[in-house]
Design an enzyme around this catalytic site. Structure first.
Site, PDB file in Angstrom:
ATOM      1  N   ASP A   1      53.186  60.869  71.625  1.00 40.88           N
ATOM      2  CA  ASP A   1      51.938  61.303  72.343  1.00 40.88           C
ATOM      3  C   ASP A   1      52.388  61.289  73.566  1.00 40.88           C
ATOM      4  O   ASP A   1      53.237  60.492  74.213  1.00 40.88           O
ATOM      5  CB  ASP A   1      50.821  60.045  72.449  1.00 40.88           C
ATOM      6  CG  ASP A   1      49.989  60.290  72.696  1.00 40.88           C
ATOM      7  OD1 ASP A   1      49.676  61.090  73.069  1.00 40.88           O
ATOM      8  OD2 ASP A   1      49.255  59.177  73.524  1.00 40.88           O
TER       9      ASP A   1
ATOM     10  N   HIS B   1      45.840  74.658  78.150  1.00 47.23           N
ATOM     11  CA  HIS B   1      43.551  75.484  77.392  1.00 47.23           C
ATOM     12  C   HIS B   1      43.566  74.912  75.911  1.00 47.23           C
ATOM     13  O   HIS B   1      42.244  74.954  76.057  1.00 47.23           O
ATOM     14  CB  HIS B   1      44.257  76.352  76.776  1.00 47.23           C
ATOM     15  CG  HIS B   1      44.756  77.217  75.522  1.00 47.23           C
ATOM     16  ND1 HIS B   1      44.397  78.500  74.602  1.00 47.23           N
ATOM     17  CD2 HIS B   1      45.246  76.736  74.288  1.00 47.23           C
ATOM     18  CE1 HIS B   1      44.874  78.287  73.830  1.00 47.23           C
ATOM     19  NE2 HIS B   1      45.552  76.915  73.292  1.00 47.23           N
TER      20      HIS B   1
HETATM   21  N1  SAH Z   1      52.780  74.967  71.661  1.00 44.92           N
HETATM   22  C1  SAH Z   1      52.632  75.420  70.396  1.00 44.92           C
HETATM   23  C2  SAH Z   1      51.144  74.441  69.219  1.00 44.92           C
HETATM   24  C3  SAH Z   1      49.870  74.493  69.861  1.00 44.92           C
HETATM   25  S1  SAH Z   1      48.573  73.652  69.645  1.00 44.92           S
HETATM   26  C4  SAH Z   1      52.513  76.381  70.016  1.00 44.92           C
HETATM   27  O1  SAH Z   1      50.992  77.290  70.900  1.00 44.92           O
HETATM   28  O2  SAH Z   1      52.101  77.187  68.863  1.00 44.92           O
HETATM   29  C5  SAH Z   1      48.263  72.217  70.118  1.00 44.92           C
HETATM   30  C6  SAH Z   1      49.577  71.208  69.324  1.00 44.92           C
HETATM   31  O3  SAH Z   1      49.199  69.269  70.239  1.00 44.92           O
HETATM   32  C7  SAH Z   1      49.253  70.974  68.123  1.00 44.92           C
HETATM   33  O4  SAH Z   1      50.547  70.905  67.183  1.00 44.92           O
HETATM   34  C8  SAH Z   1      48.781  69.586  68.286  1.00 44.92           C
HETATM   35  O5  SAH Z   1      49.519  68.568  67.214  1.00 44.92           O
HETATM   36  C9  SAH Z   1      49.472  68.792  69.344  1.00 44.92           C
HETATM   37  N2  SAH Z   1      49.226  67.645  70.413  1.00 44.92           N
HETATM   38  C10 SAH Z   1      48.048  67.399  70.150  1.00 44.92           C
HETATM   39  N3  SAH Z   1      47.721  66.209  70.512  1.00 44.92           N
HETATM   40  C11 SAH Z   1      48.750  65.826  71.012  1.00 44.92           C
HETATM   41  C12 SAH Z   1      49.248  64.190  71.384  1.00 44.92           C
HETATM   42  N4  SAH Z   1      48.951  63.721  71.703  1.00 44.92           N
HETATM   43  N5  SAH Z   1      51.022  64.709  71.420  1.00 44.92           N
HETATM   44  C13 SAH Z   1      51.895  65.838  71.637  1.00 44.92           C
HETATM   45  N6  SAH Z   1      51.321  66.446  70.809  1.00 44.92           N
HETATM   46  C14 SAH Z   1      50.049  66.662  70.297  1.00 44.92           C
END
Ligand code: SAH
Length: 357
Positions: free
Chosen positions: A242, A260
């Protein structure tokens, strides 16, 4: 005077056509989706020269009975700038691709088709049905959650097909921009020995960076259900965790399309974790944010403002995040304890924001 007083019939007719234009805007998106489902752009590309209507229909298994309908459909795609029409002789119309359709071709290895498929999938279109109801309530936090009963980043685990679409869609976006970043902004990686792609999804950027700079230790951090479901490479390390709790230490962090999707409060917590994970600027530490900076990007498209506003509402419907102006970004960096930032507007509608402490 009320806005309706003294409106002429000419003005009313103009208002009507303005409205019709808005009513039918969805046809632009959904015809693009249909064209991708048909494999239209790849078929034209594979033909290597202007493709006559009959030939195109045959390649896509469109029967003669649908030929006239298909031609009308192509007329819209021509109007929308995705195809151009040439007459090879007086009677045969042929079609070619335009610059706008280049990012849709699989052969080029940089197709953003999976991203479009994700954006126009019913999982992301359906929550719009809940938007007006959502406005009148205080919970749940998003219209996505109101419709699907689950937060978007949980849905990627609970709805495996959606999770797959998300990984492929975002992965294709990363694939298309990391090339630009490495070619045009290679100096960002100078002296970097380790990096973490935070909330990196498939970790496509980390993988491409590792290919170009094999000496850099690359790590991808994402939620356990995302890490468990994705195809892995032995070239990068995967950490299931996380990001609001802990980010593995590295010289450089990359956060593409992460901030965003979160509120200011959540972003400040996340940025504090980022600060803890990287060395000071003097010792080579930095975090790289790839996101939009509202209103400061070069005017690369006549509808730039509309696209920015659409993206902002898209984020509002599905996540707790938003698009931010430079002033709003700066506030986040200040509150998280970063001493400086630099905006590099190198990615079209998006920018690279380098932050350091
Ligand atoms: N950076 C990537 C994914 C963006 S989408 C790209 O641009 O291609 C946002 C990502 O955040 C998703 O993969 C989701 O699983 C991750 N995410 C959401 N909450 C999270 C958390 N608490 N810790 C780690 N990752 C998280």
């Amino acid at each position: 005077m009320a806005a309706t007083d003294g409106v002429t019939s000419k003005e009313l007719l103009e208002a009507q056509s303005h409205l019709w234009n808005h009513i039918f805007s969805f046809i632009n998106s959904l015809s693009l989706k249909c064209a991708l489902e048909l494999g239209l752009f790849d078929a034209i590309n594979n033909y290597k020269k202007p493709i006559p209507l009959n030939e195109l229909a045959k390649t896509l298994s469109i029967p003669d009975a649908r030929l006239q309908n298909f031609e009308r459909f192509l007329r819209l795609l021509v109007h929308n700038g995705f195809l151009s029409q040439t007459s090879t002789d007086a009677s045969i119309d042929s079609y070619t691709l335009t610059t706008n359709s280049v990012p849709l071709i699989k052969e080029k290895g940089q197709s953003i088709t999976p991203f479009i498929e994700l954006m126009l999938d019913e999982t992301l279109l359906n929550p719009w049905q809940s938007l007006s109801a959502w406005f009148k309530t205080e919970t749940p936090s998003t219209a996505f959650e109101m419709f699907h009963g689950t937060f978007i980043w949980e849905a990627t685990g609970k709805m495996p097909e959606f999770g797959k679409l998300m990984r492929e869609g975002l992965g294709s976006d990363s694939q298309s921009i990391i090339k630009v970043i490495m070619e045009d902004c290679g100096e960002l990686f100078e002296g970097v020995k380790s990096l973490v792609e935070v909330a990196g999804g498939t970790g496509t950027m980390a993988l491409r960076i590792k290919e170009k700079f094999p000496e850099v230790k690359c790590t991808v951090l994402d939620l356990p259900h995302m890490i468990n479901a994705m195809e892995k490479s032995d070239q990068v390390e995967y950490v299931a965790g996380d990001m609001f709790e802990f980010i593995p230490p590295a010289d450089m962090l990359i956060l593409k399309w992460v901030c965003h999707g979160w509120s200011d409060e959540a972003c400040i917590t996340l940025l504090k974790r980022c600060k803890e994970a990287i060395p000071t600027q003097e010792n080579g530490g930095k975090a790289i944010i790839i996101d939009k900076v509202m209103n400061t990007t070069d005017e690369i498209h006549p509808k730039l403002t509309e696209t920015q506003l659409h993206f902002d509402i898209h984020m509002m419907v599905h996540t707790t995040g938003k698009q931010r102006t430079e002033k709003e970004w700066k506030k986040l960096f200040d509150e998280a304890g970063f001493k400086g930032y630099k905006i590099i507007p190198a990615l079209g509608l998006r920018s690279i924001i380098e932050i350091y402490h």
